[in-house]
Enzyme design. Structure first.
Site, PDB file in Angstrom:
ATOM      1  N   ARG A  24      -7.294  11.332  -6.000  1.00  0.00           N
ATOM      2  CA  ARG A  24      -8.464  10.454  -5.912  1.00  0.00           C
ATOM      3  C   ARG A  24      -9.734  11.194  -5.532  1.00  0.00           C
ATOM      4  NH1 ARG A  24      -9.866   6.216  -3.354  1.00  0.00           N
ATOM      5  NH2 ARG A  24     -11.669   6.783  -4.558  1.00  0.00           N
ATOM      6  N   ARG A  72       0.825  -1.219   0.000  1.00  0.00           N
ATOM      7  CA  ARG A  72       0.000   0.000   0.000  1.00  0.00           C
ATOM      8  C   ARG A  72       0.851   1.258   0.000  1.00  0.00           C
ATOM      9  NH1 ARG A  72      -3.905  -1.494   4.565  1.00  0.00           N
ATOM     10  NH2 ARG A  72      -5.050  -3.258   3.724  1.00  0.00           N
ATOM     11  N   ARG A  83      -3.575   6.322   0.884  1.00  0.00           N
ATOM     12  CA  ARG A  83      -4.194   7.541   1.426  1.00  0.00           C
ATOM     13  C   ARG A  83      -3.315   8.299   2.408  1.00  0.00           C
ATOM     14  NH1 ARG A  83      -9.620   5.432   3.777  1.00  0.00           N
ATOM     15  NH2 ARG A  83      -8.468   3.453   3.826  1.00  0.00           N
ATOM     16  N   ASP A 101      -6.743  -3.306  -7.228  1.00  0.00           N
ATOM     17  CA  ASP A 101      -7.381  -3.911  -6.058  1.00  0.00           C
ATOM     18  C   ASP A 101      -7.605  -5.393  -6.326  1.00  0.00           C
ATOM     19  OD1 ASP A 101      -9.981  -4.581  -4.259  1.00  0.00           O
ATOM     20  OD2 ASP A 101      -8.872  -2.906  -3.394  1.00  0.00           O
ATOM     21  N   TYR A 117     -14.298 -12.883   0.660  1.00  0.00           N
ATOM     22  CA  TYR A 117     -14.965 -11.599   0.397  1.00  0.00           C
ATOM     23  C   TYR A 117     -16.301 -11.811  -0.317  1.00  0.00           C
ATOM     24  CZ  TYR A 117     -11.273  -8.237   1.666  1.00  0.00           C
ATOM     25  OH  TYR A 117     -10.384  -7.445   2.341  1.00  0.00           O
TER      26      TYR A 117
END
Length: 369
Positions: free
Chosen positions: A51, A38, A42, A87, A165
């Protein structure tokens, strides 16, 4: 592809820094290479700005945006590898499932798999180029845009992690719904895992064809399985993916790129993972470096494994922790990383301190005393 003249996956700029690739292959390096899971995330203000006002998965489908986000951490830090911004849940999307990113909650499946019959709703034959071509375009554009600075890593989620998921409908503390399938519907579970495995193989090979120079398989939910279930429902597919990807790369005259498997919290299976066909084993922070070395028998390169929360410490403390980690792993057959991805509230300056500490201390450890 965006732009007037799409770039082709050929005539890439010459690679200037191959330290990461050499370490992955078990070759000698002058210092320890480092990258962060990552690293495009963010915690970077420029990431948040880029973004802003764009849907997460719309961003993933934009090669131009993915390229920009992949390059941002490279402009700040002397990292030794880039990892394409994407992703793991683009694979369930390719199977026809809807996935949305809900602010404050994370990825959500409005219609998760509930009954075995729901498997019939999934596409049984997926045209990977048609469904996931935007990822391949992003890889090709990014590989050219990197101008040979560092290698580019492609990735996918592993079958069990994706299955969990798809059944849970998002994140879960227990994975009870997904594990219920394993106990109550083992045959249907294997059918789903095999379907995912086949798409993942095509997807990873396509990433190499597009320009990826290494591949990482994320088995992020391995820790929810015990040793028995891991050996039945996860490990066989992890092995198959490595074998099939390498066979297809060879058959298609594509580069035999190094492969990394990161099975979080699966240290109970470390010996088996070391023999699963991957050049690199990624480790989380819950295992001692020396123990991991002993148990893998120096057969593979190890990657990891600083606790991500260590980056909340003062910079001096980060340096001490990095030095201790490097001493534990040794100077060769090793790639420094965190034991999981960077968190959104982390300081970019502390990420920089981590990268700098790896380079500085590893050079010092290699120099004759």
């Amino acid at each position: 592809m965006e732009g007037n003249s799409p770039l082709r996956p050929q005539d890439f700029p010459a690679l200037k820094n191959d330290t990461f690739l050499r370490a992955a292959r078990g070759e000698e390096t002058e210092y320890t290479p480092v990258w962060c899971m990552r690293q495009a995330g963010r915690y970077l203000p420029e990431f948040r700005e880029t973004r802003a006002a764009q849907d997460f998965f719309a961003t993933c489908r934009s090669p131009k945006m993915c390229c920009e986000l992949t390059l941002q951490p490279l402009r700040r830090f002397p990292l030794d590898a880039a990892i394409i911004f994407s992703d793991i849940l683009v694979v369930p999307q390719a199977l026809g499932m809807e996935v949305v990113m809900v602010p404050g909650k994370g990825p959500t499946f409005p219609e998760p798999l509930k009954e075995v019959e729901d498997l019939l709703k999934l596409r049984q034959k997926v045209d990977v180029l048609e469904e996931l071509g935007y990822v391949f375009q992003a890889i090709t554009l990014t590989r050219h845009s990197l101008e040979g600075k560092v290698p580019l890593i492609g990735f996918s989620g592993a079958p069990w992690t994706l299955m969990s998921y798809m059944i849970e409908g998002g994140g879960s503390n227990t994975m009870a719904k997904a594990k219920r399938w394993l106990y109550r519907h083992p045959e249907a579970s294997q059918r789903l895992l095999q379907l995912l495995r086949d798409i993942i193989v095509e997807y990873l090979v396509g990433q190499v064809a597009a320009g990826a120079q290494a591949l990482q398989l994320f088995e992020s939910h391995a820790g929810h399985l015990g040793p028995e279930q891991f050996r039945e429902f996860a490990l066989p597919h992890i092995r198959d993916i490595a074998k099939r990807v390498k066979n297809k790369l060879q058959a298609e005259a594509l580069p035999l790129v190094p492969m990394i498997v990161f099975a979080k919290d699966a240290h109970y299976a470390l010996e088996e993972l070391a023999q699963a066909g991957y050049e690199v084993i990624g480790l989380d922070w819950t295992i001692q470096p020396q123990a991991a070395r002993e148990r893998t028998g120096h057969r593979v390169t190890l990657q990891g494994n600083l606790d991500p929360c260590a980056l909340y410490a003062p910079k001096e403390k980060i340096g001490e922790l990095v030095k201790r980690m490097l001493e534990g792993f040794g100077t060769q057959r090793y790639i420094a990383n965190l034991g999981h991805g960077l968190y959104p509230d982390m300081s970019p300056e502390h990420v920089g301190a981590f990268v700098e500490a790896v380079h500085t201390h590893s050079r010092h450890l290699r120099s004759p005393s």
